[in-house]
Design a protein around this motif. Structure first.
Motif, PDB file in Angstrom:
ATOM      1  N   ALA A 151      -8.901  12.550  -0.927  1.00 44.87           N
ATOM      2  CA  ALA A 151      -8.128  13.611  -1.575  1.00 44.87           C
ATOM      3  C   ALA A 151      -6.677  13.217  -1.852  1.00 44.87           C
ATOM      4  O   ALA A 151      -6.154  13.488  -2.936  1.00 44.87           O
ATOM      5  CB  ALA A 151      -8.176  14.884  -0.731  1.00 44.87           C
ATOM      6  N   ILE A 152      -6.021  12.601  -0.901  1.00 45.94           N
ATOM      7  CA  ILE A 152      -4.608  12.266  -1.080  1.00 45.94           C
ATOM      8  C   ILE A 152      -4.418  11.205  -2.162  1.00 45.94           C
ATOM      9  O   ILE A 152      -3.602  11.385  -3.068  1.00 45.94           O
ATOM     10  CB  ILE A 152      -3.952  11.894   0.262  1.00 45.94           C
ATOM     11  CG1 ILE A 152      -3.901  13.153   1.147  1.00 45.94           C
ATOM     12  CG2 ILE A 152      -2.568  11.298   0.056  1.00 45.94           C
ATOM     13  CD1 ILE A 152      -3.386  12.930   2.532  1.00 45.94           C
ATOM     14  N   PRO A 153      -5.162  10.094  -2.142  1.00 44.07           N
ATOM     15  CA  PRO A 153      -5.016   9.136  -3.249  1.00 44.07           C
ATOM     16  C   PRO A 153      -5.366   9.741  -4.614  1.00 44.07           C
ATOM     17  O   PRO A 153      -4.723   9.421  -5.612  1.00 44.07           O
ATOM     18  CB  PRO A 153      -5.985   8.007  -2.878  1.00 44.07           C
ATOM     19  CG  PRO A 153      -6.050   8.054  -1.394  1.00 44.07           C
ATOM     20  CD  PRO A 153      -5.986   9.522  -1.062  1.00 44.07           C
ATOM     21  N   ALA A 154      -6.347  10.635  -4.663  1.00 42.14           N
ATOM     22  CA  ALA A 154      -6.692  11.286  -5.935  1.00 42.14           C
ATOM     23  C   ALA A 154      -5.520  12.131  -6.427  1.00 42.14           C
ATOM     24  O   ALA A 154      -5.208  12.135  -7.629  1.00 42.14           O
ATOM     25  CB  ALA A 154      -7.942  12.131  -5.780  1.00 42.14           C
ATOM     26  N   ALA A 155      -4.847  12.830  -5.520  1.00 36.11           N
ATOM     27  CA  ALA A 155      -3.687  13.642  -5.900  1.00 36.11           C
ATOM     28  C   ALA A 155      -2.551  12.750  -6.396  1.00 36.11           C
ATOM     29  O   ALA A 155      -1.875  13.077  -7.378  1.00 36.11           O
ATOM     30  CB  ALA A 155      -3.232  14.493  -4.721  1.00 36.11           C
ATOM     31  N   VAL A 156      -2.340  11.617  -5.735  1.00 33.82           N
ATOM     32  CA  VAL A 156      -1.290  10.685  -6.167  1.00 33.82           C
ATOM     33  C   VAL A 156      -1.626  10.136  -7.545  1.00 33.82           C
ATOM     34  O   VAL A 156      -0.760  10.056  -8.425  1.00 33.82           O
ATOM     35  CB  VAL A 156      -1.102   9.540  -5.146  1.00 33.82           C
ATOM     36  CG1 VAL A 156      -0.186   8.460  -5.693  1.00 33.82           C
ATOM     37  CG2 VAL A 156      -0.554  10.081  -3.836  1.00 33.82           C
ATOM     38  N   ARG A 157      -2.886   9.775  -7.769  1.00 34.51           N
ATOM     39  CA  ARG A 157      -3.296   9.245  -9.070  1.00 34.51           C
ATOM     40  C   ARG A 157      -3.061  10.282 -10.171  1.00 34.51           C
ATOM     41  O   ARG A 157      -2.580   9.943 -11.254  1.00 34.51           O
ATOM     42  CB  ARG A 157      -4.774   8.836  -9.018  1.00 34.51           C
ATOM     43  CG  ARG A 157      -5.047   7.611  -9.818  1.00 34.51           C
ATOM     44  CD  ARG A 157      -6.442   7.076  -9.632  1.00 34.51           C
ATOM     45  NE  ARG A 157      -6.458   6.014  -8.636  1.00 34.51           N
ATOM     46  CZ  ARG A 157      -7.003   6.100  -7.430  1.00 34.51           C
ATOM     47  NH1 ARG A 157      -7.621   7.189  -7.058  1.00 34.51           N
ATOM     48  NH2 ARG A 157      -6.950   5.091  -6.605  1.00 34.51           N
ATOM     49  N   LYS A 158      -3.395  11.555  -9.908  1.00 33.32           N
ATOM     50  CA  LYS A 158      -3.142  12.619 -10.893  1.00 33.32           C
ATOM     51  C   LYS A 158      -1.653  12.743 -11.170  1.00 33.32           C
ATOM     52  O   LYS A 158      -1.235  12.919 -12.317  1.00 33.32           O
ATOM     53  CB  LYS A 158      -3.691  13.954 -10.390  1.00 33.32           C
ATOM     54  CG  LYS A 158      -5.176  14.103 -10.575  1.00 33.32           C
ATOM     55  CD  LYS A 158      -5.762  15.383 -10.013  1.00 33.32           C
ATOM     56  CE  LYS A 158      -4.913  16.601 -10.158  1.00 33.32           C
ATOM     57  NZ  LYS A 158      -5.528  17.808  -9.591  1.00 33.32           N
ATOM     58  N   CYS A 159      -0.849  12.635 -10.134  1.00 35.46           N
ATOM     59  CA  CYS A 159       0.601  12.702 -10.293  1.00 35.46           C
ATOM     60  C   CYS A 159       1.086  11.558 -11.174  1.00 35.46           C
ATOM     61  O   CYS A 159       1.933  11.760 -12.053  1.00 35.46           O
ATOM     62  CB  CYS A 159       1.262  12.646  -8.922  1.00 35.46           C
ATOM     63  SG  CYS A 159       3.042  12.438  -8.971  1.00 35.46           S
ATOM     64  N   LEU A 160       0.555  10.361 -10.952  1.00 33.55           N
ATOM     65  CA  LEU A 160       0.951   9.195 -11.759  1.00 33.55           C
ATOM     66  C   LEU A 160       0.533   9.377 -13.219  1.00 33.55           C
ATOM     67  O   LEU A 160       1.269   8.983 -14.130  1.00 33.55           O
ATOM     68  CB  LEU A 160       0.350   7.915 -11.183  1.00 33.55           C
ATOM     69  CG  LEU A 160       0.845   7.489  -9.802  1.00 33.55           C
ATOM     70  CD1 LEU A 160       0.092   6.257  -9.324  1.00 33.55           C
ATOM     71  CD2 LEU A 160       2.337   7.262  -9.795  1.00 33.55           C
ATOM     72  N   GLU A 161      -0.632   9.964 -13.439  1.00 36.29           N
ATOM     73  CA  GLU A 161      -1.094  10.200 -14.814  1.00 36.29           C
ATOM     74  C   GLU A 161      -0.190  11.193 -15.535  1.00 36.29           C
ATOM     75  O   GLU A 161       0.079  11.050 -16.722  1.00 36.29           O
ATOM     76  CB  GLU A 161      -2.537  10.701 -14.803  1.00 36.29           C
ATOM     77  CG  GLU A 161      -3.538   9.624 -14.447  1.00 36.29           C
ATOM     78  CD  GLU A 161      -4.952  10.147 -14.251  1.00 36.29           C
ATOM     79  OE1 GLU A 161      -5.170  11.383 -14.305  1.00 36.29           O
ATOM     80  OE2 GLU A 161      -5.852   9.321 -14.039  1.00 36.29           O
ATOM     81  N   ARG A 162       0.297  12.203 -14.811  1.00 38.75           N
ATOM     82  CA  ARG A 162       1.176  13.214 -15.420  1.00 38.75           C
ATOM     83  C   ARG A 162       2.605  12.712 -15.612  1.00 38.75           C
ATOM     84  O   ARG A 162       3.340  13.235 -16.433  1.00 38.75           O
ATOM     85  CB  ARG A 162       1.219  14.471 -14.540  1.00 38.75           C
ATOM     86  CG  ARG A 162       0.086  15.404 -14.724  1.00 38.75           C
ATOM     87  CD  ARG A 162       0.353  16.761 -14.080  1.00 38.75           C
ATOM     88  NE  ARG A 162       1.025  16.696 -12.802  1.00 38.75           N
ATOM     89  CZ  ARG A 162       0.416  16.577 -11.623  1.00 38.75           C
ATOM     90  NH1 ARG A 162      -0.875  16.508 -11.563  1.00 38.75           N
ATOM     91  NH2 ARG A 162       1.112  16.531 -10.508  1.00 38.75           N
ATOM     92  N   ASN A 163       2.997  11.711 -14.811  1.00 36.30           N
ATOM     93  CA  ASN A 163       4.378  11.224 -14.830  1.00 36.30           C
ATOM     94  C   ASN A 163       4.421   9.717 -15.044  1.00 36.30           C
ATOM     95  O   ASN A 163       4.610   8.949 -14.090  1.00 36.30           O
ATOM     96  CB  ASN A 163       5.078  11.569 -13.506  1.00 36.30           C
ATOM     97  CG  ASN A 163       5.136  13.048 -13.250  1.00 36.30           C
ATOM     98  OD1 ASN A 163       5.821  13.777 -13.941  1.00 36.30           O
ATOM     99  ND2 ASN A 163       4.387  13.495 -12.248  1.00 36.30           N
ATOM    100  N   PRO A 164       4.261   9.265 -16.287  1.00 36.16           N
ATOM    101  CA  PRO A 164       4.249   7.806 -16.530  1.00 36.16           C
ATOM    102  C   PRO A 164       5.549   7.124 -16.127  1.00 36.16           C
ATOM    103  O   PRO A 164       5.539   5.928 -15.812  1.00 36.16           O
ATOM    104  CB  PRO A 164       3.983   7.689 -18.026  1.00 36.16           C
ATOM    105  CG  PRO A 164       4.161   9.036 -18.600  1.00 36.16           C
ATOM    106  CD  PRO A 164       4.077  10.030 -17.498  1.00 36.16           C
ATOM    107  N   GLU A 165       6.659   7.844 -16.074  1.00 38.72           N
ATOM    108  CA  GLU A 165       7.914   7.216 -15.670  1.00 38.72           C
ATOM    109  C   GLU A 165       7.857   6.749 -14.212  1.00 38.72           C
ATOM    110  O   GLU A 165       8.518   5.773 -13.849  1.00 38.72           O
ATOM    111  CB  GLU A 165       9.104   8.166 -15.899  1.00 38.72           C
ATOM    112  CG  GLU A 165       9.088   9.430 -15.068  1.00 38.72           C
ATOM    113  CD  GLU A 165       8.254  10.562 -15.651  1.00 38.72           C
ATOM    114  OE1 GLU A 165       8.214  11.622 -15.014  1.00 38.72           O
ATOM    115  OE2 GLU A 165       7.646  10.412 -16.713  1.00 38.72           O
ATOM    116  N   ILE A 166       7.039   7.399 -13.383  1.00 43.28           N
ATOM    117  CA  ILE A 166       6.864   6.949 -12.008  1.00 43.28           C
ATOM    118  C   ILE A 166       6.118   5.609 -12.002  1.00 43.28           C
ATOM    119  O   ILE A 166       6.461   4.697 -11.245  1.00 43.28           O
ATOM    120  CB  ILE A 166       6.108   8.001 -11.170  1.00 43.28           C
ATOM    121  CG1 ILE A 166       6.934   9.292 -11.066  1.00 43.28           C
ATOM    122  CG2 ILE A 166       5.801   7.462  -9.780  1.00 43.28           C
ATOM    123  CD1 ILE A 166       6.210  10.435 -10.379  1.00 43.28           C
ATOM    124  N   VAL A 167       5.131   5.487 -12.861  1.00 45.79           N
ATOM    125  CA  VAL A 167       4.368   4.239 -12.965  1.00 45.79           C
ATOM    126  C   VAL A 167       5.297   3.122 -13.425  1.00 45.79           C
ATOM    127  O   VAL A 167       5.273   2.014 -12.871  1.00 45.79           O
ATOM    128  CB  VAL A 167       3.180   4.390 -13.931  1.00 45.79           C
ATOM    129  CG1 VAL A 167       2.453   3.064 -14.103  1.00 45.79           C
ATOM    130  CG2 VAL A 167       2.219   5.457 -13.446  1.00 45.79           C
TER     131      VAL A 167
END
Length: 135
Positions: free
Chosen positions: A106-122
């Motif tokens: 669950a936690i890595p999935a939430a982080v991945r969703k966050c990265l998808e929504r915020n490309p500047e973090i990537v």
């Protein structure tokens, strides 16, 4: 017999559903039981916090807090062969006794969703590792 923790702990998973070794951790007097503080309700709150992340600094801060409070490391590593999408970034929690299988997903999935929504973090993550070529 070891003392019971004085804080609420995560309820045990159904038999055969998880390999978290919760019981062995509770029986070990030298065991680090901080991860058991992550009850299902607290896990939901943590996932909500991860969903609210808007910068790379926030992501690092959440990772540091997880390490300090729960004793679990959040590992985010880009592929050495290059990253074309967020799927090219490995997000995982370090293995440790007491960490529930569902939480590990669950936690890595939430982080991945966050990265998808915020490309500047990537981009910040890649730039920190100099994968953007020093731009």
């Amino acid at each position: 017999m070891p003392e019971a923790p004085t804080f609420p702990i995560r309820k045990e998973c159904p038999p055969g559903a998880c390999v978290c070794a919760r019981e062995e951790l509770l029986l070990d007097p030298a065991g680090d039981t901080r991860i058991l503080r992550l009850t299902r309700e607290e896990e939901k709150k943590l996932i909500e916090r991860i969903d609210a992340i808007s910068s790379y600094a926030d992501l690092r801060k959440i990772g540091e807090r997880m390490q300090a409070l729960l004793g679990v490391a959040l590992n985010i590593t880009p592929s050495e062969r290059g990253v074309r999408t967020v799927r090219g970034i490995s997000v995982a929690l370090a293995e440790r006794p007491g960490l529930c299988r569902k939480t590990r997903q669950a936690i890595p999935a939430a982080v991945r969703k966050c990265l998808e929504r915020n490309p500047e973090i990537v981009y910040a993550l890649l730039n920190e590792r100099d994968l953007l070529g020093g731009e």
